[in-house]
Write a protein that holds these residues in place. Structure first.
Motif, short mmCIF file in Angstrom:
data_model
loop_
_atom_site.label_atom_id
_atom_site.label_comp_id
_atom_site.label_asym_id
_atom_site.label_seq_id
_atom_site.Cartn_x
_atom_site.Cartn_y
_atom_site.Cartn_z
N LEU A 261 0.83 -1.20 0.00
CA LEU A 261 0.00 0.00 0.00
C LEU A 261 0.87 1.26 0.00
O LEU A 261 0.53 2.26 -0.63
N ASP A 262 2.01 1.18 0.68
CA ASP A 262 2.92 2.33 0.76
C ASP A 262 3.53 2.70 -0.59
O ASP A 262 3.96 3.85 -0.77
N VAL A 263 3.58 1.74 -1.53
CA VAL A 263 4.15 2.05 -2.85
C VAL A 263 3.06 2.26 -3.89
O VAL A 263 3.33 2.22 -5.09
N GLY A 264 1.83 2.47 -3.43
CA GLY A 264 0.78 2.88 -4.35
C GLY A 264 -0.21 1.83 -4.81
O GLY A 264 -1.06 2.11 -5.66
N CYS A 265 -0.13 0.62 -4.26
CA CYS A 265 -1.11 -0.41 -4.64
C CYS A 265 -2.49 -0.04 -4.07
O CYS A 265 -2.59 0.38 -2.92
N ASP A 266 -3.53 -0.18 -4.87
CA ASP A 266 -4.86 0.16 -4.37
C ASP A 266 -5.81 -1.03 -4.30
O ASP A 266 -6.98 -0.90 -3.96
N VAL A 267 -5.31 -2.22 -4.63
CA VAL A 267 -6.01 -3.48 -4.39
C VAL A 267 -4.97 -4.46 -3.85
O VAL A 267 -3.86 -4.53 -4.39
N ILE A 268 -5.31 -5.19 -2.81
CA ILE A 268 -4.39 -6.14 -2.20
C ILE A 268 -4.96 -7.55 -2.29
O ILE A 268 -6.07 -7.81 -1.82
N ALA A 269 -4.20 -8.46 -2.92
CA ALA A 269 -4.55 -9.88 -2.96
C ALA A 269 -3.59 -10.65 -2.07
O ALA A 269 -2.57 -10.11 -1.63
N GLN A 270 -3.88 -11.91 -1.82
CA GLN A 270 -3.04 -12.69 -0.92
C GLN A 270 -3.14 -14.18 -1.19
O GLN A 270 -4.05 -14.63 -1.88
N HIS A 271 -2.18 -14.95 -0.61
CA HIS A 271 -2.24 -16.40 -0.71
C HIS A 271 -2.39 -17.06 0.66
O HIS A 271 -2.73 -18.23 0.75
N GLN A 272 -2.14 -16.35 1.73
CA GLN A 272 -2.13 -16.97 3.06
C GLN A 272 -3.52 -17.11 3.67
O GLN A 272 -4.51 -16.66 3.13
N ASP A 273 -3.52 -17.73 4.88
CA ASP A 273 -4.79 -18.01 5.57
C ASP A 273 -5.34 -16.82 6.33
O ASP A 273 -6.55 -16.74 6.57
N PRO B 34 -6.50 -13.04 7.69
CA PRO B 34 -7.15 -11.88 7.08
C PRO B 34 -6.33 -10.59 7.24
O PRO B 34 -6.83 -9.51 6.95
N GLY B 35 -5.08 -10.71 7.68
CA GLY B 35 -4.25 -9.54 7.90
C GLY B 35 -4.19 -8.59 6.70
O GLY B 35 -4.39 -7.37 6.86
N PRO B 36 -3.94 -9.09 5.48
CA PRO B 36 -3.90 -8.20 4.32
C PRO B 36 -5.24 -7.53 4.04
O PRO B 36 -5.28 -6.38 3.59
N GLN B 37 -6.34 -8.23 4.31
CA GLN B 37 -7.66 -7.64 4.13
C GLN B 37 -7.85 -6.45 5.07
O GLN B 37 -8.35 -5.39 4.68
N GLU B 38 -7.44 -6.64 6.31
CA GLU B 38 -7.58 -5.59 7.31
C GLU B 38 -6.72 -4.38 6.97
O GLU B 38 -7.15 -3.23 7.14
N ALA B 39 -5.51 -4.63 6.46
CA ALA B 39 -4.62 -3.53 6.09
C ALA B 39 -5.25 -2.70 4.97
O ALA B 39 -5.20 -1.46 5.00
N ALA B 40 -5.83 -3.37 3.99
CA ALA B 40 -6.46 -2.65 2.88
C ALA B 40 -7.61 -1.79 3.38
O ALA B 40 -7.75 -0.63 2.97
N GLN B 41 -8.44 -2.34 4.23
CA GLN B 41 -9.58 -1.58 4.73
C GLN B 41 -9.13 -0.36 5.53
O GLN B 41 -9.71 0.72 5.41
N GLU B 42 -8.10 -0.54 6.34
CA GLU B 42 -7.62 0.57 7.16
C GLU B 42 -7.10 1.73 6.31
O GLU B 42 -7.12 2.88 6.75
N ALA C 94 -16.10 -10.69 6.24
CA ALA C 94 -16.43 -10.30 7.60
C ALA C 94 -15.29 -9.52 8.26
O ALA C 94 -15.52 -8.72 9.17
N PHE C 95 -14.06 -9.76 7.81
CA PHE C 95 -12.91 -9.11 8.41
C PHE C 95 -12.65 -7.72 7.81
O PHE C 95 -11.98 -6.90 8.44
N ALA C 96 -13.13 -7.49 6.60
CA ALA C 96 -12.89 -6.21 5.94
C ALA C 96 -14.05 -5.90 4.99
O ALA C 96 -13.86 -5.85 3.76
N PRO C 97 -15.25 -5.70 5.51
CA PRO C 97 -16.43 -5.55 4.66
C PRO C 97 -16.38 -4.36 3.71
O PRO C 97 -17.03 -4.39 2.65
N LYS C 98 -15.62 -3.33 4.05
CA LYS C 98 -15.54 -2.15 3.18
C LYS C 98 -14.49 -2.31 2.09
O LYS C 98 -14.45 -1.52 1.15
N ALA C 99 -13.64 -3.32 2.21
CA ALA C 99 -12.54 -3.51 1.26
C ALA C 99 -12.72 -4.74 0.38
O ALA C 99 -12.30 -4.75 -0.78
N HIS C 100 -13.33 -5.79 0.92
CA HIS C 100 -13.34 -7.12 0.30
C HIS C 100 -14.20 -7.15 -0.97
O HIS C 100 -15.42 -7.06 -0.92
#
Length: 370
Positions: free
Chosen positions: A218-230, A232-240, A254-260
């Protein structure tokens, strides 16, 4: 999942009902000449590399285990947060000694321990998820999750505003690389100039580290975050940060309803039910590699978030309908690698062995395979 491992944690045994395969359980006895149909209660074991929790990879497997329980006639047990190596071998062997008809090991890193135990218990049926080794009483299985990855990539490609998408990746192994490539192909099918930036965590479940990796993207300008792990940390970071996200393994809304936006998700129930039916009928066989896709219902995408416009949803669902019909053209050339070299020629469809051994990134991925 994979060779290294996810996270250690609690041991949990749960009894209920379950699943699939063929033959009788026995302790280091000679294998029978042929399997007979089973009429009594089946006893099935599951070994998970991470905590079951409320979402993610182990949770998805456990939902299928519970679905099998609901059918009756099966008793199941699971052990969660199992480490690769000696820990996995001990857990699998304990199940084999405990009279289980079939054992499912759900991480790539459990492959060699399961092979070792399978050799000593020829009357037990063993199923290994995501690996490639097999024997007379051991088969492997997985799902074509890359199909769902492509669809989520399309969604991200439509929804990005800046054309730079972040991907929090687990380990640099073919399964993960294939998923990143399919996602990127999906992104660029609708947004040809978009980039997918990859950061490796070399974890399967580490919420804090995975969230930090998402923040770095996110710090380098990404505006969508995808992931491979189990986690929800990346989801929460995106929403924040007020950005969008793509989940994995299960619906993480449920972990990031405004981002997911959506997620690539598993539904292991059809495969596990099929294995249970084979086991009951005495028709389960070893030496197999099952790789089921969207046409069999093993992989899918989660419901779209409310922020995804209907026209975007319609386009993604039209492509999904093709995959459900068995029309998989995701890895049909021309497809170039990061250096611009053609890896899959025009009109050629990559064979499964190429996909299963994929170690290179497609054009559009920013990051190294290491």
């Amino acid at each position: 999942m994979k060779n290294w491992l996810r996270t250690a944690g609690a041991l949990a045994l749960t009894l209920t009902l379950a699943l699939a395969g063929c033959d009788n359980a026995s302790d280091k006895a000679a294998a029978p000449a042929a399997d007979a149909p089973k009429t009594g209660e089946l006893k099935i074991g599951f070994v998970y590399p991470s905590p079951v929790g409320d979402a993610g990879y182990a949770w998805a497997h456990d939902q299928a285990r519970k679905a099998l329980e609901a059918k009756g006639g099966v008793k199941t047990a699971f052990v969660e947060s199992v480490k690769d190596g000696a820990d996995a071998e001990r857990v699998i062997e304990n199940m084999a000694r405990g009279g289980y008809d079939m054992v499912f090991a759900t991480s790539f890193g459990f492959m060699d321990p399961m092979m070792k135990v399978a050799k000593d218990f020829p009357n037990v049926k063993f199923m290994h998820c995501s690996g490639f080794k097999a024997s007379a009483n051991m088969s492997n299985y997985f799902g074509r999750i890359y199909q769902a990855r492509y669809l989520t990539g399309m969604t991200a490609g439509f929804m990005t505003k800046g054309g730079v998408i972040g991907y929090v990746a687990a380990f640099p192994i073919p399964e993960v690389i294939r998923g990143i490539n399919a996602f990127t192909l999906g992104v660029r099918s609708v947004n040809p100039k978009a980039q997918v930036r990859v950061v490796w965590t070399k974890t399967w479940f580490d919420p804090a580290l995975e969230k930090d990796a998402a923040v770095s993207l996110l710090d380098v300008g990404c505006d969508v975050i995808a992931q491979h792990q189990d986690s929800p940390g990346p989801q929460e970071a995106a929403q924040e940060r007020g950005k969008y996200s793509i989940g994995y393994n299960s619906d993480m809304s449920a972990f990031a309803p405004k981002a997911h936006l959506t997620a690539a998700v598993w539904n292991w129930t059809p495969l596990y039910e099929a294995m249970m039916q084979e086991l009951r009928a005495g028709k389960w066989t070893g030496e197999r590699s099952l790789w089921w896709g969207m046409d069999k219902g093993v992989v899918d995408i989660a419901p779209f978030g409310a922020m995804v416009p209907k026209d975007v949803q319609d386009k993604v669902l039209a492509k999904k309908a093709e995959l459900v019909r068995g029309e998989d053209t995701i890895f049909v050339g021309p497809i170039k690698d990061q250096a611009g070299q053609v890896k899959i020629p025009a009109g050629v469809k990559a064979e499964d062995k190429e996909l299963l051994g994929m170690t290179w990134f497609v054009e559009g991925v920013v990051g190294s395979v290491q």
